[in-house]
Design an enzyme around this catalytic site. Structure first.
Site, PDB file in Angstrom:
ATOM      1  N   HIS A  46      42.885  48.313  48.741  1.00 50.50           N
ATOM      2  CA  HIS A  46      43.164  47.060  49.458  1.00 50.50           C
ATOM      3  C   HIS A  46      44.506  46.500  49.014  1.00 50.50           C
ATOM      4  CE1 HIS A  46      40.919  45.635  45.845  1.00 50.50           C
ATOM      5  NE2 HIS A  46      41.802  44.649  45.861  1.00 50.50           N
ATOM      6  N   GLU A  55      46.312  46.863  40.777  1.00 47.69           N
ATOM      7  CA  GLU A  55      44.909  46.969  40.393  1.00 47.69           C
ATOM      8  C   GLU A  55      44.494  48.430  40.576  1.00 47.69           C
ATOM      9  OE1 GLU A  55      42.251  44.747  42.965  1.00 47.69           O
ATOM     10  OE2 GLU A  55      40.566  44.959  41.575  1.00 47.69           O
ATOM     11  N   HIS A  99      48.603  41.443  44.876  1.00 48.04           N
ATOM     12  CA  HIS A  99      48.524  42.773  44.242  1.00 48.04           C
ATOM     13  C   HIS A  99      48.157  43.836  45.260  1.00 48.04           C
ATOM     14  CE1 HIS A  99      44.232  41.399  43.717  1.00 48.04           C
ATOM     15  NE2 HIS A  99      43.951  42.657  43.985  1.00 48.04           N
TER      16      HIS A  99
END
Ligand code: CO
Length: 134
Positions: free
Chosen positions: A7, A130, A79
Site C-alpha cells: 500500500h 514500511e 509512507h
C-alpha cells in the site's frame, strides 16, 4: 528480496472528509475506519485492483502522524509499504548493511494483522518505508 507494493499511505488531517472526497470525486471503494492505538492512527483503505491506498489520521497523543501533519498541514504522502517474505531476515540484512529500523527494532502487528517494521526515511532519500511480512 522486495515483493509487491502492499500500500501507499497518505496522512490526512480529517479522515471522514478524506473518505467523503475519495467516494464522491473518485468513486473509490473504501473500507470502514479502523483504530490502531499501538500505531497512533486510524486507517481507512482505498481498495484498488493492484494495491491499496491507506488514509491515515492521527489517533491519541504522540501520534507520529500528528508530527507529520504539523509539518504538512494539508496532508501528504506518508509512507510506502513493500511486502517481504521474511521480515526478520530482511531486517537483519538491512541492519548489517548499515540501515536503521525505527522503534525498538522489532516488528509490530500492522493493519492487516501481519508483522510490520518501519525504516528510517533518511536512509531512503526522504521516504518512510514500511515492510510487511506476507
Ligand atoms: Co502502512
Amino acid at each position: 528480496m522486495l515483493g509487491r507494493v502492499n500500500h501507499i499511505a497518505l496522512a490526512v488531517p480529517d479522515l471522514s472528509a478524506a473518505v467523503e472526497r475519495y467516494r464522491s470525486m473518485l468513486g473509490a471503494l473504501l473500507t470502514e475506519p479502523e483504530a490502531l492505538p499501538e500505531h497512533g492512527v486510524t486507517v481507512v483503505f482505498v481498495t484498488l485492483d493492484n494495491t491499496k491506498v491507506e488514509l491515515l489520521e492521527p489517533l491519541g497523543a504522540g501520534s507520529p502522524v500528528a508530527a507529520f501533519l504539523a509539518k504538512n498541514p494539508a496532508g501528504g504522502m506518508h509512507h510506502i509499504c513493500y511486502e517481504v517474505e521474511d521480515i526478520l531476515a530482511t531486517r537483519d540484512s538491512l541492519v548489517a548493511a548499515g540501515g536503521r529500523v525505527l522503534g525498538d527494532g522489532n516488528p509490530k502487528i500492522g493493519a492487516h494483522g501481519k508483522p510490520v517494521l518501519f525504516l528510517h526515511p533518511k536512509d531512503f532519500f526522504g521516504t518512510l518505508i514500511e515492510l510487511e511480512q506476507v
